[in-house]
Design a protein around this motif. Structure first.
Motif, PDB file in Angstrom:
ATOM      1  N   SER A  68      -0.089   4.569   2.854  1.00  0.00           N
ATOM      2  CA  SER A  68      -0.930   3.681   3.673  1.00  0.00           C
ATOM      3  C   SER A  68      -1.663   4.382   4.806  1.00  0.00           C
ATOM      4  N   GLY A 117       3.114  -1.368   4.109  1.00  0.00           N
ATOM      5  CA  GLY A 117       2.620  -0.015   3.883  1.00  0.00           C
ATOM      6  C   GLY A 117       3.758   0.994   3.853  1.00  0.00           C
ATOM      7  N   TYR A 118       3.686   1.930   2.904  1.00  0.00           N
ATOM      8  CA  TYR A 118       4.652   3.026   2.803  1.00  0.00           C
ATOM      9  C   TYR A 118       3.899   4.339   3.027  1.00  0.00           C
ATOM     10  N   GLU A 119       4.391   5.136   3.960  1.00  0.00           N
ATOM     11  CA  GLU A 119       3.692   6.366   4.328  1.00  0.00           C
ATOM     12  C   GLU A 119       4.703   7.446   4.685  1.00  0.00           C
ATOM     13  N   ALA A 123       1.416  -8.029   4.035  1.00  0.00           N
ATOM     14  CA  ALA A 123       1.101  -6.664   3.631  1.00  0.00           C
ATOM     15  C   ALA A 123       2.149  -5.677   4.127  1.00  0.00           C
ATOM     16  N   ASP A 136       0.854  -1.181   0.000  1.00  0.00           N
ATOM     17  CA  ASP A 136       0.000   0.000   0.000  1.00  0.00           C
ATOM     18  C   ASP A 136       0.894   1.237   0.000  1.00  0.00           C
ATOM     19  N   PHE A 163       5.575  -1.581   8.064  1.00  0.00           N
ATOM     20  CA  PHE A 163       5.289  -0.202   7.702  1.00  0.00           C
ATOM     21  C   PHE A 163       6.595   0.577   7.647  1.00  0.00           C
ATOM     22  N   GLY A 173      -2.881   2.751   8.153  1.00  0.00           N
ATOM     23  CA  GLY A 173      -2.689   1.311   8.034  1.00  0.00           C
ATOM     24  C   GLY A 173      -3.937   0.463   7.956  1.00  0.00           C
ATOM     25  N   VAL A 233      -3.854  -2.059   4.959  1.00  0.00           N
ATOM     26  CA  VAL A 233      -2.794  -3.047   5.175  1.00  0.00           C
ATOM     27  C   VAL A 233      -3.222  -4.063   6.227  1.00  0.00           C
ATOM     28  N   SER A 271       0.266   2.964  12.849  1.00  0.00           N
ATOM     29  CA  SER A 271      -0.080   1.756  12.087  1.00  0.00           C
ATOM     30  C   SER A 271       0.565   0.523  12.702  1.00  0.00           C
ATOM     31  N   THR A 320       2.663  -7.837   8.775  1.00  0.00           N
ATOM     32  CA  THR A 320       2.648  -6.458   8.269  1.00  0.00           C
ATOM     33  C   THR A 320       3.982  -5.782   8.529  1.00  0.00           C
TER      34      THR A 320
END
Length: 204
Positions: free
Chosen positions: A88, A106-108, A104, A85, A132, A91, A94, A117, A130
């Motif tokens: 994200s 996530g890049y934010e 999963a 994602d 992140f 989250g 994700v 997240s 997960t």
């Protein structure tokens, strides 16, 4: 017989005046430090949320709705493997995908949302599935080209709220801010004839 004793107020001496002045200075420094610390903390917290809204393309943080998450999961039916994602947020997508068995990531850009997240993933018991990362989407050159070159032929790209301007989606579902677009790499690379398919709305 009662006695009344009256004492006259004596003027404060130099030492008492100095002590009173020192106490006022201490309190003044404490108040200044407190206000300064509060302002610095507010700046540190607010800046990651405000900065995206000041870019050339305004993309402030807007949490995914439950309908949007369900639309994304609908696009992932009968699929498994890894999910990434980009952007994200907190989250939600994700974590929802991890609960469906996906690995999963996530890049934010916002570090506060990344840390939150990670906490939510731990709280919901999916932290092992997960990851992140703090990453700036705007530093990715030509995102569409990068995805076409690096993703496998069976990959599916899902866009939420904002479709890819140069691609025609293979599937779409939802309305308004909950609209979700799906792009299959096997079609993008010319393996098959691309046909736009509209996924009918169903009661959730």
């Amino acid at each position: 017989m009662s006695k009344v004793v009256v004492k006259e107020n004596q003027p404060a001496g130099p030492q008492e005046v100095c002590e009173a002045g020192s106490q006022r200075r201490v309190w003044g420094l404490m108040v200044t430090a407190g206000v300064s610390g509060t302002l610095v903390a507010l700046y540190a917290v607010v800046t990651p949320f405000v900065t995206p809204a000041l870019r050339r393309v305004c993309l402030p943080f807007v949490p995914a709705t439950s309908t949007q998450i369900q639309n994304v999961l609908k696009m992932l039916e009968n699929r498994s493997g890894s999910l990434v994602d980009i952007g994200s947020g907190d989250g939600r997508i994700v974590i929802a995908a991890a609960k469906r068995g996906f690995k999963a990531v996530g890049y934010e850009l916002n570090p506060w949302l990344v840390w939150y997240s990670r906490y939510r993933a731990w709280r919901d018991g999916v932290h092992q599935n997960t990851k992140f990362y703090i990453s700036d989407l705007w530093k990715m050159p030509e995102l569409e080209k990068k995805l076409e070159e690096e993703l496998e032929c069976n990959a599916r790209i899902i866009a939420c709220r904002f479709p890819f301007p140069c691609w025609v989606p293979d599937h779409t579902t939802g309305e308004g801010i909950d609209t979700v677009w799906a792009y299959d790499m096997k079609h993008s690379r010319g393996c098959e004839t691309k046909i736009l398919e509209i996924t009918p709305e169903t009661e959730l």
